[in-house]
Design a protein around this motif. Sequence first.
Motif, PDB file in Angstrom:
ATOM      1  N   GLY B  62       0.839  -1.190   0.000  1.00 45.88           N
ATOM      2  CA  GLY B  62       0.000   0.000   0.000  1.00 45.88           C
ATOM      3  C   GLY B  62       0.876   1.241   0.000  1.00 45.88           C
ATOM      4  N   LEU B  64       0.700   5.423   0.962  1.00 44.05           N
ATOM      5  CA  LEU B  64      -0.045   6.538   1.540  1.00 44.05           C
ATOM      6  C   LEU B  64       0.699   7.834   1.223  1.00 44.05           C
ATOM      7  CD1 LEU B  64      -2.273   7.596   3.594  1.00 44.05           C
ATOM      8  CD2 LEU B  64      -0.520   7.344   5.343  1.00 44.05           C
ATOM      9  N   LYS B  90      -4.418   6.815  -9.613  1.00 41.57           N
ATOM     10  CA  LYS B  90      -5.389   5.843  -9.086  1.00 41.57           C
ATOM     11  C   LYS B  90      -6.007   5.055 -10.220  1.00 41.57           C
ATOM     12  CE  LYS B  90      -6.757   7.333  -4.560  1.00 41.57           C
ATOM     13  NZ  LYS B  90      -7.577   8.199  -3.781  1.00 41.57           N
ATOM     14  N   LYS B 100      -7.151   0.395  -6.700  1.00 41.40           N
ATOM     15  CA  LYS B 100      -7.190   1.782  -6.202  1.00 41.40           C
ATOM     16  C   LYS B 100      -7.136   1.840  -4.685  1.00 41.40           C
ATOM     17  CE  LYS B 100      -9.982   3.334 -10.012  1.00 41.40           C
ATOM     18  NZ  LYS B 100     -11.246   3.738 -10.544  1.00 41.40           N
ATOM     19  N   GLU B 101      -7.629   0.778  -4.022  1.00 41.75           N
ATOM     20  CA  GLU B 101      -7.730   0.796  -2.561  1.00 41.75           C
ATOM     21  C   GLU B 101      -6.357   0.752  -1.896  1.00 41.75           C
ATOM     22  OE1 GLU B 101      -8.585  -2.136  -4.258  1.00 41.75           O
ATOM     23  OE2 GLU B 101     -10.370  -1.149  -5.055  1.00 41.75           O
ATOM     24  N   ARG B 102      -5.340   0.414  -2.671  1.00 42.47           N
ATOM     25  CA  ARG B 102      -3.996   0.325  -2.085  1.00 42.47           C
ATOM     26  C   ARG B 102      -3.259   1.658  -2.111  1.00 42.47           C
ATOM     27  NH1 ARG B 102      -2.400  -4.971  -1.260  1.00 42.47           N
ATOM     28  NH2 ARG B 102      -3.685  -6.500  -2.347  1.00 42.47           N
ATOM     29  N   ARG B 104      -3.634   5.804  -1.257  1.00 40.15           N
ATOM     30  CA  ARG B 104      -4.490   6.774  -0.591  1.00 40.15           C
ATOM     31  C   ARG B 104      -3.793   8.114  -0.426  1.00 40.15           C
ATOM     32  NH1 ARG B 104      -7.743   5.891   5.002  1.00 40.15           N
ATOM     33  NH2 ARG B 104      -8.604   4.079   3.945  1.00 40.15           N
ATOM     34  N   GLU B 106      -4.157  11.634   1.780  1.00 39.37           N
ATOM     35  CA  GLU B 106      -4.805  12.197   2.966  1.00 39.37           C
ATOM     36  C   GLU B 106      -4.192  13.548   3.299  1.00 39.37           C
ATOM     37  OE1 GLU B 106      -7.281  11.183   4.887  1.00 39.37           O
ATOM     38  OE2 GLU B 106      -7.567   9.074   4.289  1.00 39.37           O
ATOM     39  N   VAL B 119      -5.278   7.690  10.671  1.00 39.22           N
ATOM     40  CA  VAL B 119      -5.197   7.415   9.218  1.00 39.22           C
ATOM     41  C   VAL B 119      -4.313   6.199   8.969  1.00 39.22           C
ATOM     42  CG1 VAL B 119      -4.191   8.306   7.078  1.00 39.22           C
ATOM     43  CG2 VAL B 119      -5.697   9.755   8.413  1.00 39.22           C
ATOM     44  N   PHE B 123      -5.645   2.722   7.431  1.00 36.82           N
ATOM     45  CA  PHE B 123      -5.115   2.298   6.121  1.00 36.82           C
ATOM     46  C   PHE B 123      -4.392   0.959   6.236  1.00 36.82           C
ATOM     47  CE2 PHE B 123      -1.975   2.914   2.503  1.00 36.82           C
ATOM     48  CZ  PHE B 123      -2.901   2.654   1.507  1.00 36.82           C
ATOM     49  N   GLN B 126      -6.904  -1.702   6.354  1.00 40.27           N
ATOM     50  CA  GLN B 126      -7.514  -1.879   5.032  1.00 40.27           C
ATOM     51  C   GLN B 126      -6.612  -2.717   4.131  1.00 40.27           C
ATOM     52  OE1 GLN B 126      -8.546   1.836   3.093  1.00 40.27           O
ATOM     53  NE2 GLN B 126      -8.910   0.803   1.155  1.00 40.27           N
TER      54      GLN B 126
END
Lengths: 383, 139
Positions: B62, B64, B90, B100-102, B104, B106, B119, B123, B126
């Motif tokens: 992931g 971030l 994304k 896309k969920e990997r 993020r 913020e 956060v 994450f 997730q």
Amino acid sequence: MSLEEIIKDTKAYYCLGCGVCTSSCPVARVIPSFSPRLLVEKALFGFGDEIISDKDLWSCLICGRCASRCPSGVDYLNFVREMRMEALSKGKEGLLAHDGILNTIMELQSLNLKQDRNFWITDDLEVADAGEYFYFVGCLPYFDLVFGEGGLCDVGIRSIERARNTVRILNKIGIKPVVSNNERCCGHDLLWNGDLEGFKRLAELNLKTIKESGAKKVICVCPEGYVTLKRDYPRFLGEQDIEVIQLCQILADELREGKLKFLENASVDYKKVTFHDPCSLGRIAEIYEEPREIISSIPGIELVEMERNRVDAVCCGTSGWVNCSGCSKKIQTERLKEAEETGADALITACPKCEIHLNCAKYNADLKIRIKDITDLVAESLA
Amino acid sequence: MNKGFEPNIVGFACNWCSYAGADLAGTSRIKYPPNIKIIRVMCTGRVTPAFILKSFQNGADGVLVAGCHPGDCHYIAGNLKCEKIMDVVKRLVGILGIGKERLRLEWVSASEGGRFADVVTEFTEQVRELGPLSGKSQG
């Protein structure tokens, strides 16, 4: 591969030192220090390390102009490829264009990921999961995101329309092609940038996908994809039981048989056009006349030639997303000027990369000529 | 649920807001999962698509990206530039099959130590649910 093996494999020992290669090279015209002859001579005198550390090794466009003119038949393209393999194994690589994202995208496709690349298929397009013909879409979905409107390096083009138009044309001539979500990048750029292993990984995955679809014929539109599937897959992975066809070949056949009909007032926008031979389609695959036959049979279009055409055509300035430089820009703007001088309204090309590179150059220069892909032109003109 | 799976998360945090926010979480002794490896950048505007794709290629499960709230950017609009690029990236990771969920983006300010921890915790959970990025070599 040792230097001796490279020399033997590419017949570099036949070099007469005549310099036809260097005087034909589009890069050498802009960067005087770049010389194909010098690279081969250095190899013959045993200065392999010097070639490997030379950044110029990555400036070669693999356009094949030198090799097509070499009187001794030195396989210059594979000489550069094998030298790049050596350089890569020593941790040296070229300067990647666009921050290297395109190269990373290619490499990521060799992982076992479930892509979502068929987002472009709309309801009016007839595609199949299995069948006789496989349409190899290539990098178009990725190009669209990177170079399309609002993309990361926006040059104002819609690559994905090419894929839609290809399916529209194929549907019109009665072909319902297989389009697979498991298709990968063909591996052309990895191969010619010296990453043979990466190329093989992608090639194996693609061959598996094609075989699973039951297709015996693969239709390529991108010339680089075409030469890679037709020439390089058998070379590095053994003979394959598939026939690889370029879209222009199918269209020219249909045209000769009278099956392809164009609208009477097909072209209002383009009265006079010129054709830019992509290196892979022209010098490498030797498909020169088919695209010209197609263009000149569209009613209302006159085809004029640039001074440097067919085997003498020049490259679109950069290859493999490596070493895109001021030299590339100069080659591109010169090519566009050459097209303008013919009095043509548009330059027609047949390669998505030529389209990207020439559009990019156009953005930075005061040039009026429009750039159009042959597939789009045909799709818009079909009756 | 992947038992025993510890995701690798790469975090790009801007120098002026989110990195300071992470610092505040640390000095305030707020706990958050140690899965995130933070890389400080001067501005999220510095984060290019290549940073993100290379992270995934080199083993991240992931990514971030954390920057200043809109309007707070030290360089006026670097975070907005990043937001625009992230929309395309994304879509790109979506097509590539990374998901896309990997990825993020913020906004965390320098005063939001608690929010930074929240956060990161959320994450990490997730990505843990999503499991390892398939196809990459484990270890």
